[in-house]
Design a protein around this motif. Structure first.
Motif, mmCIF file in Angstrom:
data_model
loop_
_atom_site.group_PDB
_atom_site.id
_atom_site.type_symbol
_atom_site.label_atom_id
_atom_site.label_comp_id
_atom_site.label_asym_id
_atom_site.label_seq_id
_atom_site.Cartn_x
_atom_site.Cartn_y
_atom_site.Cartn_z
ATOM 1 N N PRO A 534 0.820 -1.214 0.000
ATOM 2 C CA PRO A 534 0.000 0.000 0.000
ATOM 3 C C PRO A 534 0.857 1.269 0.000
ATOM 4 C CG PRO A 534 -0.756 -1.536 1.697
ATOM 5 C CD PRO A 534 0.530 -2.074 1.175
ATOM 6 N N ASN A 535 2.163 1.110 0.292
ATOM 7 C CA ASN A 535 3.038 2.288 0.353
ATOM 8 C C ASN A 535 3.713 2.599 -0.984
ATOM 9 O OD1 ASN A 535 2.445 2.340 3.107
ATOM 10 N ND2 ASN A 535 4.109 0.912 3.562
ATOM 11 N N LEU A 548 8.219 4.120 -2.106
ATOM 12 C CA LEU A 548 8.419 5.131 -1.065
ATOM 13 C C LEU A 548 9.619 4.813 -0.170
ATOM 14 C CD1 LEU A 548 4.842 6.191 0.065
ATOM 15 C CD2 LEU A 548 6.367 7.241 -1.586
ATOM 16 N N MET A 549 10.222 3.646 -0.383
ATOM 17 C CA MET A 549 11.439 3.334 0.395
ATOM 18 C C MET A 549 12.637 4.047 -0.223
ATOM 19 S SD MET A 549 11.080 0.232 2.409
ATOM 20 C CE MET A 549 9.687 -0.800 2.701
ATOM 21 N N CYS A 550 12.823 3.813 -1.537
ATOM 22 C CA CYS A 550 14.030 4.358 -2.170
ATOM 23 C C CYS A 550 13.721 5.489 -3.149
ATOM 24 C CB CYS A 550 14.785 3.232 -2.881
ATOM 25 S SG CYS A 550 13.852 2.523 -4.259
ATOM 26 N N LYS A 551 12.432 5.811 -3.346
ATOM 27 C CA LYS A 551 11.979 6.938 -4.185
ATOM 28 C C LYS A 551 12.186 6.716 -5.685
ATOM 29 C CE LYS A 551 11.036 9.614 -0.569
ATOM 30 N NZ LYS A 551 10.853 8.550 0.427
ATOM 31 N N VAL A 552 12.571 5.500 -6.098
ATOM 32 C CA VAL A 552 12.788 5.220 -7.524
ATOM 33 C C VAL A 552 11.471 4.757 -8.146
ATOM 34 C CG1 VAL A 552 13.958 3.614 -9.088
ATOM 35 C CG2 VAL A 552 15.238 4.714 -7.250
ATOM 36 N N LEU A 581 -3.722 -4.062 2.286
ATOM 37 C CA LEU A 581 -3.430 -4.610 3.609
ATOM 38 C C LEU A 581 -1.964 -4.429 4.005
ATOM 39 C CD1 LEU A 581 -5.369 -8.016 3.372
ATOM 40 C CD2 LEU A 581 -6.185 -5.822 4.229
ATOM 41 N N GLY A 582 -1.715 -4.544 5.297
ATOM 42 C CA GLY A 582 -0.335 -4.492 5.778
ATOM 43 C C GLY A 582 0.348 -5.844 5.738
ATOM 44 N N THR A 583 -0.438 -6.941 5.766
ATOM 45 C CA THR A 583 0.138 -8.296 5.779
ATOM 46 C C THR A 583 -0.560 -9.150 4.734
ATOM 47 O OG1 THR A 583 0.356 -8.057 8.178
ATOM 48 C CG2 THR A 583 0.726 -10.246 7.270
ATOM 49 N N TYR A 584 0.216 -9.809 3.881
ATOM 50 C CA TYR A 584 -0.359 -10.662 2.827
ATOM 51 C C TYR A 584 0.758 -11.573 2.354
ATOM 52 C CZ TYR A 584 1.836 -6.671 0.658
ATOM 53 O OH TYR A 584 2.742 -5.686 0.356
ATOM 54 N N GLU A 585 0.404 -12.552 1.530
ATOM 55 C CA GLU A 585 1.407 -13.498 1.024
ATOM 56 C C GLU A 585 1.359 -13.557 -0.500
ATOM 57 O OE1 GLU A 585 1.159 -17.312 2.944
ATOM 58 O OE2 GLU A 585 2.038 -16.467 4.752
ATOM 59 N N LEU A 927 4.968 -1.628 7.618
ATOM 60 C CA LEU A 927 4.691 -0.734 8.743
ATOM 61 C C LEU A 927 5.163 0.671 8.374
ATOM 62 C CD1 LEU A 927 3.716 -0.636 11.712
ATOM 63 C CD2 LEU A 927 6.080 -1.029 12.410
ATOM 64 N N ALA A 928 4.300 1.668 8.641
ATOM 65 C CA ALA A 928 4.689 3.069 8.416
ATOM 66 C C ALA A 928 4.776 3.761 9.771
ATOM 67 C CB ALA A 928 3.653 3.770 7.539
ATOM 68 N N LEU A 929 5.873 4.491 9.989
ATOM 69 C CA LEU A 929 6.068 5.199 11.257
ATOM 70 C C LEU A 929 6.212 6.691 10.968
ATOM 71 C CD1 LEU A 929 8.789 2.809 12.736
ATOM 72 C CD2 LEU A 929 6.336 2.760 13.183
ATOM 73 N N ARG A 930 5.895 7.510 11.962
ATOM 74 C CA ARG A 930 6.049 8.958 11.771
ATOM 75 C C ARG A 930 7.475 9.380 12.147
ATOM 76 N NH1 ARG A 930 2.912 11.646 15.520
ATOM 77 N NH2 ARG A 930 2.804 9.717 16.726
#
Length: 1193
Positions: A534-535, A548-552, A581-585, A927-930
């Motif tokens: 979802p991110n 959204l981790m590495c912006k590529v 969802l946050g968890t899936y396979e 997981l997303a944290l502020r």
């Protein structure tokens, strides 16, 4: 503590066994505490079921000019208000935050009437080291490290010269501990009242505070640096008195201690008994002045019984200026060395004191621990169990303690240290915190925004996954991260993740859905390889997505393309779990499999020791008779209706035997490999079979094995080749799986993996303990690594009667993601049920095989340290031959760059594994944290449970490199740094005499103290090397659910339960102060379960549960609730509920009040002073306060 320490060994082992019980470490022998005298024994002393609080004659000098209390009367003494008439009202107002929810809500402590300073209720004394002599102050240089003397018994409770009278109480969001302004007889100041609203803000409201301004160095604590005197008269009204003496906990006045449940002799011999609730009156003091006479008392009158400074049952001591003996008393003289002391158990070599029954120590016994039948006494210990206590003049080690043997004050007065005790009920309370969290956070937990602090682990909640993973799978210690590494360092908080990727979901929650992309395979970012989540943001009309981790940005696979709606979201978002969802396979393609070929169905192989010991103890017979039952519980994969797992059987003694159980055979076939130097697999077909298809052959084999080995005389066994045999069997069938290895002795036969006996428990607790806690050879580590390469996990079930070197053989389990089970002195009829239940729990829980886990994070942070049961061949991949629902891995994350405060931080954990039906899958957790630049925001979003489990796992790793003292000092210092940072940066300036705790971390001092006392970190020579290695491994693999009650045990009263209730009763605090003589309690921590029966327990309850008249008739050795009554069914139901929640089936140990086992039980009352002299919770809290003040100054 050894779970099996309570039972005697089978008779054939009695002579050969090293003692399996728990004496204090060798250096402590000089100060070892005597066990409590049996309750109600004749002779003076409080009949509370706990030992006299101090050697009765060791008493402080009598002080001239102190007022006497009036003669004891049966009426409670009227309340003295010592500020003004409105004082109690003010106290009630300012303590209104005490009970849950700020009102008088459930589960909290309702407001109690204020009590006079210096008054303790009968039996409400602080926990002590069971009457230990006071250690010299020179030893006060460490914190409860084994080898340090036990803490002294608490000095008397009473007002403190030089300190103002105080009231106090812990309230949520409230200060406890600013002293009152000095009062004088002329002018009495009225403190302002204030109302408190518990809330989470960075002001002074979100806190709890304790005054320990004049705190001298506590026993077992690092020496004080310069203590800062607190400004008297500063701070708000509701506050605690400073704890002031080196040895005892301070007291809280203003909130009454819990009344005792039974009448207690609260006076000296020959005096009338005080009724429960009555207490001698206090001495009123003013800051800086000697104690003032009490209204109505002649100045300079002699002290009467119960003057501040005496304990119930204490005889007065003749000092210069001591009062003459009262009628019916003996004159007070210093106790002579070797003479029996009244109210104190007899010393070695003495006849029992008159009026005392013989002590349990009249048989060989370890100091402070119950003697076990058939155990020899410990080296250096006298039979009788009381180590020598040579103390010149009979006053053990009082020099150097404030107020003892000091030059007289002007006017010939001794500066007498009279001690106020903080009421533990006013301290931050885990039970109340849990009840409050259940009230506020129970029910649905919706994970739809970043940085949401989840409910506590103990809270019952239902996760609604809306983009962030359930806290059951993934918990962070911080949900709002400092934007730079320096800011994180300032807070001293650890940024850690606790990952249980295969945790069970609760009722009402979704199992992670399985997504199949076919040959396309999982969609991933091109650069950092993160999986679709979802991110990810879709751009360019849905043709590309930005990670959204590495912006590529990465191009979308044509088969995965979908249009975007007007908000930029894909129109099929709600049909795709990976976008929602946050968890899936994901189903994995061949590229994710070993050798690019789909995996085989995993297998469980039972590897059974058939040497003399296991046959004799009944283990082989028991296992073979129960295998059929065990195999009905093999794990079933998601979406399947029955298990596909295959099984195989190997037995071994000094050779290894394989069995062919192919379904078309009439009889199982046995093949023996005699050359254990070169292990190979003699069977190509028929070793691993499905238990249903081969049921008849397996049944025949299980009848055959006990017959085959019934007359075996093999005592020297192997182990390494047996594990190797299981590994070769899995290699031959190209499968992953698990070996359940049942072993009873140290492998000393000539074969690979042969070990030496290096049992030397005297090293535990010393700087040299790492030499026996690390492996003696690396062969088992190398074997573990080979197993990981095949996806072969090893669980060891050990049935030792002597040293078996878990530190070495346990490496196979540690590296392969397995675990160790230990059944010392196993006897099938006593421990059989526990073993079979453990095996069933083990084989039935959700499990992933041959797994690799990788944690990916946003740019700017990265995982650095990993703790748990796994193997790492590089710095990023955690290799797990198996991971199940009860295991977790803790990971520390550090900054490598600044984080933009306006953006979130994203974390993705991917677990690639083979399921129990042989599918290769990927489980993804997001997981997303502020991010913040404000320290106060960080402190508002801490998860203390995740933090403490990380500290525990880290400490267990560090013990292999550092001394236990360094590890503990580091833990104390880290905790103090965290709280000092909060104090410095997040609270309004107040007096240094206040301890202020952040709302999320108010239990940090308690949990740090629990961790320091835990056997894994503190175990000294009172436990065996194997016990110590066992608990260290247990902590390393445990998950959060287990850890909370392992470090702070659950203490449940069961004498008040109603038969028609169904929920577990609410626990109480883990302290002896919560015990009543007419009560019954369950104490459990996931490894041990005690049922404690008070000696005044109602005969109706005893009859309803056990069908006998009194607790003395209950069979404690073979404990069982046999009666068929509603109450018996209710208690059995409670026990079953507890067992179901736990990863292990616990042995139930029955402890009757005053049994010799009671000292083992008391070891787990974690808020009390430890049997090894470690600090009580109150003492530790004061010590933390001192550390914090030192840091701030």
């Amino acid at each position: 503590m050894n779970p099996n320490v309570y039972g005697p060994p089978p008779t054939q082992y009695q002579q050969q066994q090293p003692q399996q019980q728990l004496p204090p470490s060798s250096q402590q022998q000089q100060y070892a505490a005597a066990p409590p005298p049996p309750l109600g024994a004749g002779g003076p002393g409080p009949a509370t079921g706990w030992p006299p609080q101090q050697p009765q004659q060791q008493q402080q000098p009598q002080q001239y000019g102190a007022p006497p209390p009036p003669a004891t009367s049966s009426a409670p003494i009227p309340q003295q208000t010592y500020l003004n008439g409105n004082y109690q009202q003010q106290l009630a107002t300012s303590m209104s935050g005490l009970s849950v929810g700020g009102g008088g809500g459930v589960g909290g402590h309702p407001l109690k009437p204020a009590q006079q300073p210096g008054v303790f209720p009968p039996g409400g004394l602080p926990p002590t080291s069971q009457g230990a002599p006071l250690p010299p102050a020179a030893f006060n240089n460490n914190n409860a490290f084994p080898g340090a003397p036990p803490t002294a018994a608490a000095p008397p409770v009473g007002p403190q010269p030089g300190l103002p009278p105080t009231s106090g109480g812990y309230a949520n969001g409230q200060t406890i501990g600013a002293p009152f302004p000095p009062t004088s007889s002329a002018a009495v100041q009225q403190p302002p009242t204030r109302t408190l609203t518990p809330q989470s803000v960075p002001s002074g409201v979100n806190q709890m505070s304790v005054n320990s301004a004049n705190l001298a160095g506590l026993p077992h604590m690092p020496p004080a640096k310069s203590a800062v005197p607190s400004g008297l008269g500063a701070g708000p009204p509701t506050s605690f008195a400073p704890p002031t003496s080196s040895a005892a906990p301070p007291s809280v006045t203003g909130a009454q201690m819990p009344p005792p449940a039974f009448g207690v002799p609260n006076s000296r011999p020959g005096q009338p008994l005080l009724p429960p609730g009555a207490a001698p009156p206090p001495t009123f003091t003013q800051p800086g002045l000697p104690p003032q006479p009490q209204p109505g008392a002649p100045f300079g009158a002699n002290q009467q019984p119960g003057f501040p400074g005496s304990y119930p049952g204490q005889a007065p001591t003749a000092y210069t200026g001591a009062p003459p003996p009262l009628p019916g008393q003996q004159p007070a003289v210093p106790p002579q060395f070797g003479a029996p002391q009244p109210g104190y158990p007899p010393q070695p070599g003495q006849p029992p004191a008159p009026g005392y029954p013989p002590q349990p120590g009249q048989q060989p016994q370890a100091p402070g621990y119950p003697p076990q039948p058939g155990y020899p006494p410990q080296p250096g210990q006298q039979p009788g169990g009381f180590p020598p206590q040579p103390q010149p003049g009979g006053y053990p080690g009082q020099q150097g303690r404030p107020g003892f043997n000091q030059p007289p004050m002007p006017g010939g007065m001794y500066q007498q240290q009279q001690q106020r005790r903080l009421d533990p009920d006013q301290m931050p309370n885990p039970i109340q915190v849990m009840i409050e969290n259940q009230r506020l956070a129970g029910g649905p937990f919706v994970t739809n925004q970043p940085g949401l602090l989840p409910p506590l682990v103990t809270t019952k909640f239902v996760v609604h996954d809306q983009g962030n993973s359930s806290p059951r799978f993934l918990r962070s210690s911080l949900y709002c991260i400092p934007n730079t590494g320096d800011l994180l360092k300032t807070t001293a908080l650890p940024l850690t993740l606790n990952i249980s990727p295969y945790a069970r979901v609760n009722e009402g929650e979704l199992e992670p859905p399985i997504v199949n992309f076919g040959d396309m395979g999982p969609i991933r970012c091109n650069r950092c390889k993160a999986y679709m989540s979802p991110n990810m943001q879709f751009v360019d009309a849905g043709r590309r997505f930005q990670c959204l981790m590495c912006k590529v940005t990465t191009e979308v696979h044509p088969d995965y393309y979908q249009h975007l709606d007007h908000t930029g979201q894909r129109v099929d978002k709600h049909e795709r779990p990976e976008l929602l969802l946050g968890t899936y396979e994901f189903l994995a393609t061949k590229d994710y499999c070993r050798n690019n070929s789909p995996p085989e169905v995993p297998a469980f192989i039972f590897v059974i020791d058939v040497s003399y010991n296991t046959v004799k103890s009944g283990l082989v017979h028991l296992l073979c008779s129960q295998i059929k039952n065990i195999l009905k519980n093999l794990p079933i994969d998601q979406g399947q209706d029955k298990s596909k797992v295959r099984v195989g059987f190997i037995t071994y003694n000094s050779t290894v035997h394989f069995f062919n159980i192919k379904s078309n055979l009439a009889q199982p076939q046995m093949m023996v490999v005699g050359d254990v130097q070169e292990m190979f697999m003699p069977l190509l077909d028929g070793f691993l079979c499905h238990p249903e298809e081969s049921a008849a052959v397996i049944d025949a084999l299980m009848e055959e094995i006990p017959r085959m080995f019934v007359d075996t005389k093999e005592t020297e066994t192997i182990l390494y080749p047996a594990i190797q045999a299981g590994l070769e069997a899995l290699k031959a069938s190209n499968a992953s799986g698990k070996l359940l290895v049942f072993n009873s002795t140290l492998p000393i036969a000539e074969a690979p993996g042969k070990l030496k006996n290096r049992d030397d428990r005297k090293l535990l607790g010393t700087d040299k303990e790492k030499t026996v806690l690390t492996p003696q050879t690396t062969v088992y580590n190398q074997l573990g690594q080979e197993c990981v390469q095949q996806g072969c996990s090893v669980d060891l079930f050990l049935f030792n009667n002597a040293y078996i070197d878990i530190a070495t053989i346990g490496q196979v389990s540690r590296l392969t993601g397995g675990e160790v089970y230990k059944y010392t002195y196993f006897q099938a009829e006593l421990d059989g049920k526990r073993l079979i239940e453990d095996i069933i729990k083990n084989v039935s829980r959700p499990i992933a095989f041959d797994a690799v886990m990788r944690v990916r994070t946003s740019a700017g942070i990265r995982p650095t340290e990993f703790f748990g049961h796994f193997y790492m061949s590089n710095t990023t991949d955690v290799e797990l031959a198996s991971i199940d629902a009860t295991k977790s891995v803790s990971i520390e994350i550090k900054h490598d760059d600044k984080l933009p405060p306006e953006e979130n931080v994203y974390i993705q954990v991917a677990l690639l594994y083979t399921s129990c039906s042989g599918q290769r899958r990927l489980r993804v957790l997001n997981l997303a944290l502020r991010v913040t630049t404000i320290i106060a925001d960080v402190f508002k979003s801490c998860d203390l449970d995740a933090m403490m489990l990380f500290f525990a796992k880290q400490a267990c790793f560090k013990l292999m490199e550092h001394s236990p003292k360094q590890v503990k000092d580091n833990l104390i210092h880290r905790s103090a740094q965290i709280l000092a940072c909060y104090r410095k940066h997040c609270t309004s300036p107040t007096s240094a005499g206040q301890l202020i705790l952040p709302e999320c971390l108010k239990l940090l001092p308690l949990y740090a103290s629990c961790l320091l006392k835990n056997d894994a970190i503190s175990g000294g020579s009172d436990m065996t090397l194997d016990d110590r290695s066992y608990v260290i491994q247990f902590v390393l693999s445990m998950d959060l659910n287990m850890s909370v009650n392992y470090f702070y045990p659950r203490f449940i009263p069961i004498h008040t339960v109603e038969p028609e209730e169904t929920e577990l009763p609410t626990p109480v605090r883990c302290s002896h102060e919560k015990i009543t003589e007419d009560g019954a309690y369950i104490l459990e921590n996931g490894v041990h379960l005690f049922i404690w029966l008070g000696q005044s327990l109602s005969p109706n309850i005893v009859q309803a549960l056990f069908g006998v008249q009194s607790t003395q008739q209950v069979n404690a050795e073979r404990f069982a609730i046999t009666a068929d009554t509603p109450l018996a069914r209710r208690i059995n139901d409670i026990l079953n509920k507890i067992m179901n929640e736990r990863t292990r089936y616990m042995r139930v140990t029955c402890v009757r009040q005053n049994d010799k086992l009671e000292s083992v039980f008391r070891h787990f009352l974690i808020e009390d002073r430890g049997t090894d002299g470690s600090a009580s919770y109150v003492d530790f809290l004061c010590h933390m306060h001192k550390e914090i003040k030192d840091l701030l100054s």
